[in-house]
Design a protein around this motif. Sequence first.
Motif, PDB file in Angstrom:
ATOM      1  N   GLN A   1       0.832  -1.209   0.000  1.00 39.67           N
ATOM      2  CA  GLN A   1       0.000   0.000   0.000  1.00 39.67           C
ATOM      3  C   GLN A   1       0.864   1.255   0.000  1.00 39.67           C
ATOM      4  OE1 GLN A   1       0.382  -2.124   2.616  1.00 39.67           O
ATOM      5  NE2 GLN A   1      -1.574  -2.705   3.515  1.00 39.67           N
ATOM      6  N   LEU A   2       1.978   1.204   0.743  1.00 46.73           N
ATOM      7  CA  LEU A   2       2.885   2.352   0.794  1.00 46.73           C
ATOM      8  C   LEU A   2       3.650   2.501  -0.517  1.00 46.73           C
ATOM      9  CD1 LEU A   2       4.302   2.027   4.429  1.00 46.73           C
ATOM     10  CD2 LEU A   2       2.356   3.377   3.614  1.00 46.73           C
ATOM     11  N   TYR A   3       3.969   1.381  -1.155  1.00 43.74           N
ATOM     12  CA  TYR A   3       4.615   1.454  -2.466  1.00 43.74           C
ATOM     13  C   TYR A   3       3.689   2.159  -3.458  1.00 43.74           C
ATOM     14  CZ  TYR A   3       7.499  -2.403  -0.571  1.00 43.74           C
ATOM     15  OH  TYR A   3       8.318  -3.195   0.208  1.00 43.74           O
ATOM     16  N   GLU A   4       2.400   1.800  -3.407  1.00 46.43           N
ATOM     17  CA  GLU A   4       1.431   2.413  -4.318  1.00 46.43           C
ATOM     18  C   GLU A   4       1.244   3.892  -4.005  1.00 46.43           C
ATOM     19  OE1 GLU A   4      -1.970  -0.128  -5.860  1.00 46.43           O
ATOM     20  OE2 GLU A   4      -1.571  -1.093  -3.927  1.00 46.43           O
ATOM     21  N   ALA A   5       1.192   4.207  -2.711  1.00 48.40           N
ATOM     22  CA  ALA A   5       1.058   5.623  -2.336  1.00 48.40           C
ATOM     23  C   ALA A   5       2.238   6.430  -2.866  1.00 48.40           C
ATOM     24  CB  ALA A   5       0.969   5.751  -0.815  1.00 48.40           C
ATOM     25  N   ALA A   6       3.441   5.831  -2.822  1.00 48.11           N
ATOM     26  CA  ALA A   6       4.638   6.535  -3.282  1.00 48.11           C
ATOM     27  C   ALA A   6       4.669   6.679  -4.797  1.00 48.11           C
ATOM     28  CB  ALA A   6       5.889   5.802  -2.797  1.00 48.11           C
ATOM     29  N   LEU A   7       4.309   5.609  -5.533  1.00 48.05           N
ATOM     30  CA  LEU A   7       4.428   5.621  -6.988  1.00 48.05           C
ATOM     31  C   LEU A   7       3.195   6.204  -7.677  1.00 48.05           C
ATOM     32  CD1 LEU A   7       6.145   2.161  -7.671  1.00 48.05           C
ATOM     33  CD2 LEU A   7       7.180   4.438  -7.661  1.00 48.05           C
ATOM     34  N   GLU A   8       2.006   5.726  -7.296  1.00 47.41           N
ATOM     35  CA  GLU A   8       0.779   6.189  -7.946  1.00 47.41           C
ATOM     36  C   GLU A   8       0.350   7.564  -7.436  1.00 47.41           C
ATOM     37  OE1 GLU A   8      -2.238   3.243  -7.407  1.00 47.41           O
ATOM     38  OE2 GLU A   8      -0.979   1.615  -8.158  1.00 47.41           O
ATOM     39  N   GLY A   9       0.763   7.898  -6.227  1.00 50.44           N
ATOM     40  CA  GLY A   9       0.369   9.175  -5.648  1.00 50.44           C
ATOM     41  C   GLY A   9       1.474  10.206  -5.663  1.00 50.44           C
ATOM     42  N   LEU A  10       2.458  10.043  -4.779  1.00 52.18           N
ATOM     43  CA  LEU A  10       3.486  11.066  -4.597  1.00 52.18           C
ATOM     44  C   LEU A  10       4.318  11.283  -5.861  1.00 52.18           C
ATOM     45  CD1 LEU A  10       4.839  13.023  -2.653  1.00 52.18           C
ATOM     46  CD2 LEU A  10       6.317  11.145  -1.890  1.00 52.18           C
ATOM     47  N   ALA A  11       4.775  10.195  -6.493  1.00 54.82           N
ATOM     48  CA  ALA A  11       5.609  10.341  -7.694  1.00 54.82           C
ATOM     49  C   ALA A  11       4.849  11.034  -8.818  1.00 54.82           C
ATOM     50  CB  ALA A  11       6.106   8.967  -8.158  1.00 54.82           C
ATOM     51  N   MET A  12       3.561  10.692  -8.977  1.00 54.73           N
ATOM     52  CA  MET A  12       2.775  11.328 -10.035  1.00 54.73           C
ATOM     53  C   MET A  12       2.503  12.793  -9.725  1.00 54.73           C
ATOM     54  SD  MET A  12       2.590   9.122 -12.343  1.00 54.73           S
ATOM     55  CE  MET A  12       1.624  10.181 -13.416  1.00 54.73           C
ATOM     56  N   ILE A  13       2.371  13.140  -8.449  1.00 58.53           N
ATOM     57  CA  ILE A  13       2.235  14.555  -8.071  1.00 58.53           C
ATOM     58  C   ILE A  13       3.502  15.318  -8.447  1.00 58.53           C
ATOM     59  CG2 ILE A  13       2.093  16.125  -6.102  1.00 58.53           C
ATOM     60  CD1 ILE A  13       0.253  14.093  -4.750  1.00 58.53           C
ATOM     61  N   VAL A  14       4.656  14.713  -8.142  1.00 58.11           N
ATOM     62  CA  VAL A  14       5.940  15.350  -8.445  1.00 58.11           C
ATOM     63  C   VAL A  14       6.125  15.530  -9.955  1.00 58.11           C
ATOM     64  CG1 VAL A  14       8.445  15.015  -8.333  1.00 58.11           C
ATOM     65  CG2 VAL A  14       7.038  14.535  -6.325  1.00 58.11           C
ATOM     66  N   ILE A  15       5.536  14.632 -10.733  1.00 52.40           N
ATOM     67  CA  ILE A  15       5.646  14.726 -12.196  1.00 52.40           C
ATOM     68  C   ILE A  15       4.611  15.698 -12.768  1.00 52.40           C
ATOM     69  CG2 ILE A  15       5.332  13.451 -14.364  1.00 52.40           C
ATOM     70  CD1 ILE A  15       6.463  10.987 -12.899  1.00 52.40           C
ATOM     71  N   MET A  16       3.354  15.550 -12.359  1.00 51.76           N
ATOM     72  CA  MET A  16       2.262  16.267 -13.020  1.00 51.76           C
ATOM     73  C   MET A  16       2.220  17.750 -12.667  1.00 51.76           C
ATOM     74  SD  MET A  16       0.930  14.006 -14.962  1.00 51.76           S
ATOM     75  CE  MET A  16      -0.469  14.949 -15.534  1.00 51.76           C
ATOM     76  N   LEU A  17       2.487  18.114 -11.423  1.00 50.45           N
ATOM     77  CA  LEU A  17       2.400  19.531 -11.061  1.00 50.45           C
ATOM     78  C   LEU A  17       3.442  20.385 -11.780  1.00 50.45           C
ATOM     79  CD1 LEU A  17       0.361  18.510  -8.947  1.00 50.45           C
ATOM     80  CD2 LEU A  17       1.347  20.145  -7.337  1.00 50.45           C
ATOM     81  N   PRO A  18       4.719  19.997 -11.783  1.00 49.76           N
ATOM     82  CA  PRO A  18       5.674  20.800 -12.571  1.00 49.76           C
ATOM     83  C   PRO A  18       5.376  20.772 -14.069  1.00 49.76           C
ATOM     84  CG  PRO A  18       6.829  19.431 -10.966  1.00 49.76           C
ATOM     85  CD  PRO A  18       5.412  18.972 -10.992  1.00 49.76           C
TER      86      PRO A  18
END
Length: 298
Positions: free
Chosen positions: A197-214
């Motif tokens: 669940q934490l892997y998914e939170a990091a990749l599907e959530g946090l990593a995509m935020i870091v990519i999509m917002l900039p």
Amino acid sequence: MSLTLLAAAAVEAPEPIYWVNLGLKNYLFRLGSFELRWYSLAYLAGIVLGYWHLSRMIKAPGAPLAQRHVDDLFFYCTLGIILGGRLGYATFYTGGGSNIPSLWAHPSELVKLWHGGMSFHGGLIGVLLAMAWVSWRNQLNFLRVADYLSVCVPFGMLFGRLANFVNGELWGRVVTGNVPWAMVFPDAGPLPRHPSQLYEAALEGLAMIVIMLPLFWKTRARFRPGLMVGVFTAGIAAARFTVEFFREPDAQLQAFAQSTGLSMGQWLTIPLILLGLFLIARALARPALSTRRPIEIT
């Protein structure tokens, strides 16, 4: 392996983390038989934060929709998430061989969202239908609406996966080797597992935020229809494909995964990755939209 080597391995193996010792509760507070669960709050937080951020996004040059469209979009998308997610869960995850009584046989249970149970794919279908309805009703470009909304979706993915961890559900596979953060989850047996669940939170959530917002705020991607939603689609699918190596597959699909070499979730993400790459290539091959404001003739 000799007894000496086995003893040495046992000494070197780290003690797993026991989820029950973390003191987590799946609810914020309880009032009688009603519980306000973190899972429900995760959906609410994702929707509210997404609404706030999209309202900011449309103030930047090139917005394809106005605030009234944002209001409509989030109203219908919220309905799509709730209805689609709940009906999808009732259809695909209850009854039959799931060991969970069918929700269709108990309609009153369908409205008890605080009991948990939402289907990601059902919610996705609901959101797509909501976007199509709002776009058609207001004569908006569906692809550009999808571009803008895709920037906001990772917020909900992050909160939702964190809520899965707090609930102690959707755990990962049994670990092989030295994994210091391996955990023993309730109802998952005595063996330590990956906290997927934490892997998914990091990749599907946090990593995509870091990519999509900039991508939105620091580049001109919003002037290339389909580029942002293409990056999101390929990125979220690639993240799910990766995490599937650590997730515990559904019991009824374990034989399928062993025979094909990939889980059902991985096979389903491959078309999404290809779709995302197609949208990216299509957006980059076409001219960017003009950023100049039209000249007003008086």
